[in-house]
Design a protein around this motif. Structure first.
Motif, PDB file in Angstrom:
ATOM      1  N   MET A   1       0.856  -1.204   0.000  1.00 50.08           N
ATOM      2  CA  MET A   1       0.000   0.000   0.000  1.00 50.08           C
ATOM      3  C   MET A   1       0.886   1.246   0.000  1.00 50.08           C
ATOM      4  O   MET A   1       1.758   1.384   0.847  1.00 50.08           O
ATOM      5  CB  MET A   1      -0.903   0.000   1.245  1.00 50.08           C
ATOM      6  N   PRO A   2       0.671   2.153  -0.964  1.00 55.29           N
ATOM      7  CA  PRO A   2       1.491   3.358  -1.027  1.00 55.29           C
ATOM      8  C   PRO A   2       1.147   4.337   0.092  1.00 55.29           C
ATOM      9  O   PRO A   2       0.122   4.196   0.773  1.00 55.29           O
ATOM     10  CB  PRO A   2       1.142   3.939  -2.394  1.00 55.29           C
ATOM     11  N   THR A   3       1.977   5.329   0.257  1.00 54.22           N
ATOM     12  CA  THR A   3       1.735   6.406   1.215  1.00 54.22           C
ATOM     13  C   THR A   3       1.316   7.644   0.434  1.00 54.22           C
ATOM     14  O   THR A   3       2.087   8.173  -0.368  1.00 54.22           O
ATOM     15  CB  THR A   3       2.996   6.692   2.041  1.00 54.22           C
ATOM     16  N   ILE A   4       0.075   8.089   0.655  1.00 52.31           N
ATOM     17  CA  ILE A   4      -0.510   9.184  -0.121  1.00 52.31           C
ATOM     18  C   ILE A   4      -0.980  10.291   0.816  1.00 52.31           C
ATOM     19  O   ILE A   4      -1.751  10.035   1.753  1.00 52.31           O
ATOM     20  CB  ILE A   4      -1.719   8.715  -0.953  1.00 52.31           C
ATOM     21  N   LEU A   5      -0.538  11.511   0.573  1.00 50.11           N
ATOM     22  CA  LEU A   5      -1.069  12.682   1.260  1.00 50.11           C
ATOM     23  C   LEU A   5      -2.126  13.293   0.351  1.00 50.11           C
ATOM     24  O   LEU A   5      -1.888  13.459  -0.860  1.00 50.11           O
ATOM     25  CB  LEU A   5       0.034  13.695   1.532  1.00 50.11           C
ATOM     26  N   ALA A   6      -3.302  13.612   0.896  1.00 51.10           N
ATOM     27  CA  ALA A   6      -4.392  14.162   0.083  1.00 51.10           C
ATOM     28  C   ALA A   6      -4.889  15.478   0.662  1.00 51.10           C
ATOM     29  O   ALA A   6      -4.991  15.626   1.884  1.00 51.10           O
ATOM     30  CB  ALA A   6      -5.546  13.161  -0.013  1.00 51.10           C
ATOM     31  N   ILE A   7      -5.210  16.416  -0.225  1.00 45.45           N
ATOM     32  CA  ILE A   7      -5.673  17.748   0.166  1.00 45.45           C
ATOM     33  C   ILE A   7      -6.938  18.074  -0.616  1.00 45.45           C
ATOM     34  O   ILE A   7      -6.976  17.949  -1.839  1.00 45.45           O
ATOM     35  CB  ILE A   7      -4.593  18.807  -0.136  1.00 45.45           C
ATOM     36  N   GLU A   8      -7.979  18.504   0.088  1.00 45.48           N
ATOM     37  CA  GLU A   8      -9.262  18.804  -0.548  1.00 45.48           C
ATOM     38  C   GLU A   8      -9.854  20.087   0.044  1.00 45.48           C
ATOM     39  O   GLU A   8     -10.120  20.157   1.238  1.00 45.48           O
ATOM     40  CB  GLU A   8     -10.224  17.624  -0.356  1.00 45.48           C
ATOM     41  N   THR A   9     -10.036  21.117  -0.800  1.00 41.91           N
ATOM     42  CA  THR A   9     -10.595  22.389  -0.329  1.00 41.91           C
ATOM     43  C   THR A   9     -11.603  22.970  -1.328  1.00 41.91           C
ATOM     44  O   THR A   9     -11.755  24.179  -1.424  1.00 41.91           O
ATOM     45  CB  THR A   9      -9.470  23.423  -0.086  1.00 41.91           C
ATOM     46  N   SER A  10     -12.281  22.124  -2.088  1.00 40.41           N
ATOM     47  CA  SER A  10     -13.149  22.618  -3.163  1.00 40.41           C
ATOM     48  C   SER A  10     -14.527  23.075  -2.688  1.00 40.41           C
ATOM     49  O   SER A  10     -15.279  23.657  -3.468  1.00 40.41           O
ATOM     50  CB  SER A  10     -13.324  21.529  -4.226  1.00 40.41           C
ATOM     51  N   SER A  11     -14.873  22.814  -1.427  1.00 44.09           N
ATOM     52  CA  SER A  11     -16.185  23.200  -0.902  1.00 44.09           C
ATOM     53  C   SER A  11     -15.987  23.945   0.416  1.00 44.09           C
ATOM     54  O   SER A  11     -14.882  24.376   0.747  1.00 44.09           O
ATOM     55  CB  SER A  11     -17.058  21.960  -0.690  1.00 44.09           C
ATOM     56  N   GLU A  12     -17.072  24.099   1.169  1.00 39.61           N
ATOM     57  CA  GLU A  12     -16.962  24.784   2.458  1.00 39.61           C
ATOM     58  C   GLU A  12     -16.194  23.978   3.492  1.00 39.61           C
ATOM     59  O   GLU A  12     -15.838  24.487   4.547  1.00 39.61           O
ATOM     60  CB  GLU A  12     -18.352  25.118   2.999  1.00 39.61           C
ATOM     61  N   LEU A  13     -15.922  22.720   3.196  1.00 39.33           N
ATOM     62  CA  LEU A  13     -15.162  21.858   4.098  1.00 39.33           C
ATOM     63  C   LEU A  13     -13.755  21.658   3.563  1.00 39.33           C
ATOM     64  O   LEU A  13     -13.575  21.194   2.434  1.00 39.33           O
ATOM     65  CB  LEU A  13     -15.859  20.500   4.247  1.00 39.33           C
ATOM     66  N   ALA A  14     -12.764  22.009   4.360  1.00 40.50           N
ATOM     67  CA  ALA A  14     -11.371  21.725   4.003  1.00 40.50           C
ATOM     68  C   ALA A  14     -10.952  20.456   4.735  1.00 40.50           C
ATOM     69  O   ALA A  14     -11.275  20.274   5.910  1.00 40.50           O
ATOM     70  CB  ALA A  14     -10.469  22.886   4.410  1.00 40.50           C
ATOM     71  N   SER A  29     -11.576  20.919   8.521  1.00 41.19           N
ATOM     72  CA  SER A  29     -11.839  22.241   9.077  1.00 41.19           C
ATOM     73  C   SER A  29     -12.904  22.917   8.233  1.00 41.19           C
ATOM     74  O   SER A  29     -12.791  22.960   7.003  1.00 41.19           O
ATOM     75  CB  SER A  29     -10.552  23.079   9.082  1.00 41.19           C
ATOM     76  N   ALA A  30     -13.948  23.425   8.865  1.00 41.35           N
ATOM     77  CA  ALA A  30     -15.027  24.105   8.152  1.00 41.35           C
ATOM     78  C   ALA A  30     -14.727  25.596   8.065  1.00 41.35           C
ATOM     79  O   ALA A  30     -14.048  26.161   8.916  1.00 41.35           O
ATOM     80  CB  ALA A  30     -16.360  23.876   8.843  1.00 41.35           C
ATOM     81  N   GLY A  31     -15.238  26.243   7.017  1.00 36.07           N
ATOM     82  CA  GLY A  31     -15.066  27.682   6.863  1.00 36.07           C
ATOM     83  C   GLY A  31     -14.211  28.020   5.668  1.00 36.07           C
ATOM     84  O   GLY A  31     -12.986  27.895   5.726  1.00 36.07           O
ATOM     85  N   VAL A  32     -14.844  28.460   4.583  1.00 38.18           N
ATOM     86  CA  VAL A  32     -14.136  28.726   3.335  1.00 38.18           C
ATOM     87  C   VAL A  32     -13.035  29.765   3.517  1.00 38.18           C
ATOM     88  O   VAL A  32     -11.958  29.670   2.925  1.00 38.18           O
ATOM     89  CB  VAL A  32     -15.126  29.208   2.250  1.00 38.18           C
ATOM     90  N   ARG A  33     -13.269  30.779   4.348  1.00 37.72           N
ATOM     91  CA  ARG A  33     -12.323  31.877   4.488  1.00 37.72           C
ATOM     92  C   ARG A  33     -10.997  31.443   5.100  1.00 37.72           C
ATOM     93  O   ARG A  33     -10.003  32.152   4.994  1.00 37.72           O
ATOM     94  CB  ARG A  33     -12.947  32.994   5.336  1.00 37.72           C
ATOM     95  N   THR A  34     -10.984  30.309   5.775  1.00 44.16           N
ATOM     96  CA  THR A  34      -9.768  29.893   6.480  1.00 44.16           C
ATOM     97  C   THR A  34      -9.062  28.726   5.807  1.00 44.16           C
ATOM     98  O   THR A  34      -8.093  28.202   6.347  1.00 44.16           O
ATOM     99  CB  THR A  34     -10.111  29.491   7.932  1.00 44.16           C
ATOM    100  N   HIS A  35      -9.506  28.311   4.624  1.00 42.56           N
ATOM    101  CA  HIS A  35      -8.903  27.141   3.980  1.00 42.56           C
ATOM    102  C   HIS A  35      -7.398  27.287   3.804  1.00 42.56           C
ATOM    103  O   HIS A  35      -6.634  26.378   4.108  1.00 42.56           O
ATOM    104  CB  HIS A  35      -9.555  26.904   2.613  1.00 42.56           C
ATOM    105  N   SER A  36      -6.974  28.438   3.292  1.00 42.66           N
ATOM    106  CA  SER A  36      -5.551  28.601   2.996  1.00 42.66           C
ATOM    107  C   SER A  36      -4.704  28.590   4.265  1.00 42.66           C
ATOM    108  O   SER A  36      -3.533  28.218   4.220  1.00 42.66           O
ATOM    109  CB  SER A  36      -5.316  29.899   2.215  1.00 42.66           C
ATOM    110  N   GLN A  37      -5.300  28.990   5.390  1.00 40.72           N
ATOM    111  CA  GLN A  37      -4.547  28.991   6.650  1.00 40.72           C
ATOM    112  C   GLN A  37      -4.592  27.647   7.369  1.00 40.72           C
ATOM    113  O   GLN A  37      -3.720  27.338   8.181  1.00 40.72           O
ATOM    114  CB  GLN A  37      -5.094  30.065   7.603  1.00 40.72           C
ATOM    115  N   THR A  70     -11.683  29.482  -5.774  1.00 42.76           N
ATOM    116  CA  THR A  70     -10.640  29.738  -4.790  1.00 42.76           C
ATOM    117  C   THR A  70     -10.190  28.440  -4.141  1.00 42.76           C
ATOM    118  O   THR A  70      -8.995  28.216  -3.922  1.00 42.76           O
ATOM    119  CB  THR A  70     -11.151  30.709  -3.710  1.00 42.76           C
ATOM    120  N   GLY A  71     -11.143  27.564  -3.860  1.00 43.10           N
ATOM    121  CA  GLY A  71     -10.825  26.308  -3.186  1.00 43.10           C
ATOM    122  C   GLY A  71      -9.944  25.391  -4.007  1.00 43.10           C
ATOM    123  O   GLY A  71      -8.962  24.838  -3.502  1.00 43.10           O
ATOM    124  N   VAL A  72     -10.281  25.208  -5.293  1.00 39.67           N
ATOM    125  CA  VAL A  72      -9.473  24.293  -6.102  1.00 39.67           C
ATOM    126  C   VAL A  72      -8.094  24.885  -6.374  1.00 39.67           C
ATOM    127  O   VAL A  72      -7.103  24.154  -6.468  1.00 39.67           O
ATOM    128  CB  VAL A  72     -10.184  23.902  -7.413  1.00 39.67           C
TER     129      VAL A  72
END
Length: 238
Positions: A1-14, A29-37, A70-72
């Motif tokens: 089984m590989p080791t995969i890091l996944a990132i998803e911020t396309s909706s209001e849920l990061a 983490s919920a809250g679109v305004r804070t996804h990048s942080q 912004t999310g994608v």
């Protein structure tokens, strides 16, 4: 089984997930305004919990879209930056496929219609069929953008439906057989992206970090007030 890091911020849920040693570690983490942080601290927590360095990952998967512009862009940019620094490839994955995988995990369905709220009176949607022999999803209908009342899935036996598009436009989907019993709380999540990423990596779909690109289905990020009025008037007249 590989080791995969996944990132998803396309909706209001990061969300971020780490598939390591056959186990999936998850943060959200919920809250679109804070996804990048919020993304990088979540990544650091996951790596710390698993006790591995970023460079020990085989690839970085991210929700390429469709979804919030912004999310994608955030997910793509963070994945690209991390991949550059660690010398890793990236796996751009479709958010709607992650929703289909979540639906399958919850219901066991192998025919899934995923519908994501695209705002501005529209939805993103795609239809998938799960191939048990391959352990992978096939596109029945490719990701598309349309008004909710115009959505027409292809005929399928025991089609399961999921996504917040059903909750966003209940009147448009009222009376549609395919919408009956839709799981309207399902959003794209990094947990499913990590699992899909393992299959994508095995299929040779990893790309150099420089080739990471979001998937946009809408040509414009926002409409002017005049354009919105014209769109609404056109819809009212149909």
């Amino acid at each position: 089984m590989p080791t995969i890091l996944a990132i998803e911020t396309s909706s209001e849920l990061a969300s971020c997930a780490l598939l390591a040693g056959g186990h999936v570690y998850v943060r959200s983490s919920a809250g679109v305004r804070t996804h990048s942080q919020s993304v990088l601290p979540m990544v650091q927590e996951l790596l710390g919990e698993a006790g591995i360095a970023l460079a020990a990952c085989d690839a970085i998967a991210f929700g390429a879209g469709p979804g919030s512009f912004t999310g994608v862009r955030t997910a793509c940019g963070v994945a690209q930056g991390l991949a550059y620094g660690a010398g890793l490839p990236v796996l751009p994955l479709v958010t709607l496929a992650a929703m289909a995988e979540s639906c399958r995990a919850r219901t066991g369905a192998h025919e899934v219609l995923a519908v994501l709220d695209a705002r501005m009176g529209e939805v993103y949607w795609a239809q998938y069929r799960y191939d048990t022999a391959r352990g992978a999803w096939d596109e029945v209908a490719a990701p598309a953008l349309c008004a909710p009342q115009d959505l027409r899935p292809l005929p399928a036996a025991q089609l399961a439906a999921c996504g917040n598009g059903f909750a966003a436009y209940p009147d448009a989907f009222a009376g549609q057989a395919f919408a009956a019993g839709a799981l309207d709380d399902i959003l794209p999540h990094a947990r499913e992206l990590a699992l899909l990423g393992a299959a994508a990596l095995a299929a040779g779909l990893a790309l150099p970090a420089a080739q990471a690109q979001p998937l946009y289905l809408r040509n414009k990020v926002a409409y002017t007030s005049a354009e919105r009025q014209a769109i609404n008037a056109a819809k009212a007249g149909t």
